[in-house]
Design a protein around this motif. Structure first.
Motif, PDB file in Angstrom:
ATOM      1  N   ARG A 213      11.946 -28.937  35.930  1.00 14.45           N
ATOM      2  CA  ARG A 213      11.371 -30.280  35.975  1.00 14.45           C
ATOM      3  C   ARG A 213       9.974 -30.294  35.368  1.00 14.45           C
ATOM      4  O   ARG A 213       9.640 -31.186  34.574  1.00 14.45           O
ATOM      5  N   GLN A 214       9.160 -29.305  35.722  1.00 17.85           N
ATOM      6  CA  GLN A 214       7.809 -29.239  35.185  1.00 17.85           C
ATOM      7  C   GLN A 214       7.819 -29.030  33.672  1.00 17.85           C
ATOM      8  O   GLN A 214       7.056 -29.652  32.932  1.00 17.85           O
ATOM      9  N   VAL A 215       8.703 -28.156  33.208  1.00 21.14           N
ATOM     10  CA  VAL A 215       8.802 -27.898  31.770  1.00 21.14           C
ATOM     11  C   VAL A 215       9.165 -29.175  31.022  1.00 21.14           C
ATOM     12  O   VAL A 215       8.581 -29.493  29.978  1.00 21.14           O
ATOM     13  N   MET A 216      10.118 -29.932  31.547  1.00 24.69           N
ATOM     14  CA  MET A 216      10.548 -31.150  30.872  1.00 24.69           C
ATOM     15  C   MET A 216       9.425 -32.191  30.831  1.00 24.69           C
ATOM     16  O   MET A 216       9.196 -32.847  29.807  1.00 24.69           O
ATOM     17  N   GLU A 217       8.731 -32.354  31.943  1.00 26.37           N
ATOM     18  CA  GLU A 217       7.646 -33.335  31.989  1.00 26.37           C
ATOM     19  C   GLU A 217       6.528 -32.974  31.016  1.00 26.37           C
ATOM     20  O   GLU A 217       6.019 -33.826  30.276  1.00 26.37           O
ATOM     21  N   ASP A 220       7.526 -33.406  27.296  1.00 21.64           N
ATOM     22  CA  ASP A 220       7.414 -34.804  26.855  1.00 21.64           C
ATOM     23  C   ASP A 220       5.978 -35.135  26.458  1.00 21.64           C
ATOM     24  O   ASP A 220       5.729 -35.775  25.432  1.00 21.64           O
ATOM     25  N   GLY A 221       5.024 -34.694  27.289  1.00 27.94           N
ATOM     26  CA  GLY A 221       3.625 -34.943  26.976  1.00 27.94           C
ATOM     27  C   GLY A 221       3.168 -34.207  25.724  1.00 27.94           C
ATOM     28  O   GLY A 221       2.419 -34.754  24.901  1.00 27.94           O
ATOM     29  N   ASP A 222       3.624 -32.960  25.564  1.00 28.61           N
ATOM     30  CA  ASP A 222       3.251 -32.185  24.378  1.00 28.61           C
ATOM     31  C   ASP A 222       3.822 -32.802  23.109  1.00 28.61           C
ATOM     32  O   ASP A 222       3.165 -32.807  22.056  1.00 28.61           O
ATOM     33  N   ILE A 223       5.053 -33.313  23.195  1.00 22.72           N
ATOM     34  CA  ILE A 223       5.672 -33.962  22.030  1.00 22.72           C
ATOM     35  C   ILE A 223       4.896 -35.212  21.642  1.00 22.72           C
ATOM     36  O   ILE A 223       4.616 -35.461  20.458  1.00 22.72           O
ATOM     37  N   GLU A 224       4.546 -36.019  22.639  1.00 21.41           N
ATOM     38  CA  GLU A 224       3.780 -37.237  22.361  1.00 21.41           C
ATOM     39  C   GLU A 224       2.430 -36.905  21.721  1.00 21.41           C
ATOM     40  O   GLU A 224       2.011 -37.551  20.753  1.00 21.41           O
ATOM     41  N   LEU A 276       3.121 -23.003  27.925  1.00 25.97           N
ATOM     42  CA  LEU A 276       3.791 -23.124  29.224  1.00 25.97           C
ATOM     43  C   LEU A 276       5.119 -22.385  29.172  1.00 25.97           C
ATOM     44  O   LEU A 276       5.999 -22.718  28.372  1.00 25.97           O
ATOM     45  N   ALA A 277       5.254 -21.370  30.024  1.00 30.39           N
ATOM     46  CA  ALA A 277       6.505 -20.631  30.158  1.00 30.39           C
ATOM     47  C   ALA A 277       7.224 -21.115  31.401  1.00 30.39           C
ATOM     48  O   ALA A 277       6.615 -21.256  32.462  1.00 30.39           O
ATOM     49  N   PHE A 285      15.172 -19.089  29.681  1.00 30.09           N
ATOM     50  CA  PHE A 285      13.751 -19.405  29.814  1.00 30.09           C
ATOM     51  C   PHE A 285      13.306 -20.206  28.603  1.00 30.09           C
ATOM     52  O   PHE A 285      13.874 -20.083  27.512  1.00 30.09           O
ATOM     53  N   LEU A 286      12.262 -21.003  28.816  1.00 29.97           N
ATOM     54  CA  LEU A 286      11.728 -21.823  27.729  1.00 29.97           C
ATOM     55  C   LEU A 286      10.226 -21.614  27.641  1.00 29.97           C
ATOM     56  O   LEU A 286       9.529 -21.578  28.661  1.00 29.97           O
ATOM     57  N   LEU A 287       9.741 -21.473  26.427  1.00 27.75           N
ATOM     58  CA  LEU A 287       8.311 -21.334  26.181  1.00 27.75           C
ATOM     59  C   LEU A 287       7.883 -22.443  25.225  1.00 27.75           C
ATOM     60  O   LEU A 287       8.404 -22.535  24.112  1.00 27.75           O
ATOM     61  N   THR A 288       6.974 -23.313  25.672  1.00 31.72           N
ATOM     62  CA  THR A 288       6.460 -24.381  24.809  1.00 31.72           C
ATOM     63  C   THR A 288       5.113 -23.948  24.261  1.00 31.72           C
ATOM     64  O   THR A 288       4.248 -23.476  24.995  1.00 31.72           O
ATOM     65  N   LEU A 289       4.920 -24.161  22.972  1.00 28.26           N
ATOM     66  CA  LEU A 289       3.741 -23.660  22.265  1.00 28.26           C
ATOM     67  C   LEU A 289       3.101 -24.778  21.442  1.00 28.26           C
ATOM     68  O   LEU A 289       3.382 -24.919  20.245  1.00 28.26           O
ATOM     69  N   PRO A 290       2.249 -25.594  22.056  1.00 29.76           N
ATOM     70  CA  PRO A 290       1.539 -26.625  21.290  1.00 29.76           C
ATOM     71  C   PRO A 290       0.628 -25.995  20.237  1.00 29.76           C
ATOM     72  O   PRO A 290       0.127 -24.877  20.414  1.00 29.76           O
ATOM     73  N   GLU A 291       0.452 -26.718  19.143  1.00 25.70           N
ATOM     74  CA  GLU A 291      -0.418 -26.279  18.049  1.00 25.70           C
ATOM     75  C   GLU A 291      -0.019 -24.894  17.541  1.00 25.70           C
ATOM     76  O   GLU A 291      -0.861 -24.070  17.191  1.00 25.70           O
TER      77      GLU A 291
END
Length: 373
Positions: A213-217, A220-224, A276-277, A285-291
């Motif tokens: 849930r935290q990853v999805m929320e 969404d913010g990182d994509i925006e 965010l891991a 597992f999912l790792l989001t990497l802004p910039e």
């Protein structure tokens, strides 16, 4: 214990996502108090008219109206509720408004021959400001900064009025210091409780990573944000190779050890506050990497693969085991939403698994997948 104290001491260790949560708490409470003070400051004008001569009460009334107007503006300041530095500036401005009014009103009353401590609604201002800090979730450094500021203002005021060194002045300073300690304890305790609740709501209990849930929320913010500022955003989707067979052969306790170790590897490599891991589900597992662009993500994927190869774990049966992971990498494209980005990452992950596992593949790219070491 040391880690908890570090979390409470300063905000440097807090993730960007927790800072969003704390910022919103500060934002809502500053606005609420600003509205209340606006009403109280305006309403106290009637009491001043009863206690003060007309000339003095009229002068003070202008000050109260100015303070009320400032509180109104703070209450109407809706922008950037999730930026911590802006929320702290809001709180600082609220303290400054009250402090400036207190200092100015004391000067006016002193010039007219009145002592503020014998008039209703004036002497308690420093104590009100100090106790108000207990309402906000602040770190030790932050609450110490606000408390020291209030104490310094009171000290300067006493020096200016000749009250410093006298018993009433020393009593006030002592009481302010005690209230500062109590308010600081309450404020830091609020921060501790907020951290506990945040982690319970957003963390996977086994690995300590962000839950789905935290990853999805946050995604969404990182994509925006990526679309708004036209910055790259890359996600990496991981799957531990043949994990179901591993559980069947070594038991679920051994599987939990592997999941925890892989989580530690992700934490070690997701070093920036913006990264965010999270545990996506099961052994995924999912790792989001802004910039982060595709080339940077490839380098990071190789580092994570290498770390997995170098890991040896002892399981409850006494055996020494190792594990590998397959990785799908997708970089956000213009106009893409969360579903599209994750679908491309998932397709890349399955391509990595179908082509032999223990490698990465790029979404929407027919380039050769990485080779085993």
């Amino acid at each position: 214990m040391f880690e908890i104290m570090n979390d409470l001491l300063r905000a440097g260790r807090h993730s960007r996502y927790f800072n969003h949560t704390r910022s919103h708490h500060l934002f809502t409470r500053v606005r609420l108090i600003a509205w209340m003070l606006m009403v109280l400051q305006s309403g106290w004008i009637l009491i001043d008219w009863l206690l003060l001569p007309e000339a003095v009460s009229s002068t003070i009334a202008y000050g109260r109206l100015a303070a009320s107007a400032c509180c109104l503006l703070l209450g109407l300041w809706f922008s950037h509720p999730y930026r911590l530095e802006i929320s702290l500036i809001r709180l600082l401005l609220l303290v400054l408004v009250l402090t400036v009014f207190q200092t100015w009103s004391n000067m006016v009353l002193l010039q007219q021959g009145f002592a503020s401590e014998v008039l209703a609604g004036y002497a308690f201002f420093p104590f009100m400001i100090m106790t108000m800090l207990a309402i906000f979730p602040l770190t030790m450094f932050e609450v110490a900064g606000f408390a020291i500021f209030v104490l310094l203002v009171e000290l300067v005021t006493q020096l200016w009025t000749g009250k410093f060194g006298l018993v009433p002045g020393l009593n006030d300073l002592w009481l302010l210091a005690v209230l500062g300690l109590i308010a600081g304890w309450a404020s830091v305790n609020q921060l501790s409780m907020l951290l506990i609740l945040y982690r319970q709501a957003t963390r996977d209990p086994l690995t300590g990573l962000a839950n789905r849930r935290q990853v999805m929320e946050q995604l969404d913010g990182d994509i925006e944000e990526a679309h708004t500022h036209r910055t790259p955003l890359t996600v990496m989707l991981f799957d531990l190779d043949k994990f179901k067979s591993f559980n069947d052969n070594h038991g679920h306790a051994a599987g939990d050890i592997v999941l925890k170790q892989f989580a530690r590897i992700l934490k070690d490599h997701a070093k920036r506050k913006t990264d965010l891991a999270g545990r996506f589900g099961g052994e995924e597992f999912l790792l989001t990497l802004p910039e982060t662009d595709q080339n940077q993500a490839i380098s990071l994927a190789e580092q994570i693969r290498t770390a997995c190869h170098q890991t040896r774990l002892k399981v409850p049966t006494g055996e020494e085991v190792s594990f590998t992971t397959s990785i799908g990498i997708a970089t956000l494209i213009e106009g893409e939403d969360r579903s599209g980005l994750l679908q491309r990452a998932d397709e890349a992950l399955y391509q990595a698994k179908d082509s032999g596992r223990d490698r990465y593949c790029l979404a929407g790219d027919a380039a050769e997948p990485s080779q085993n070491d």
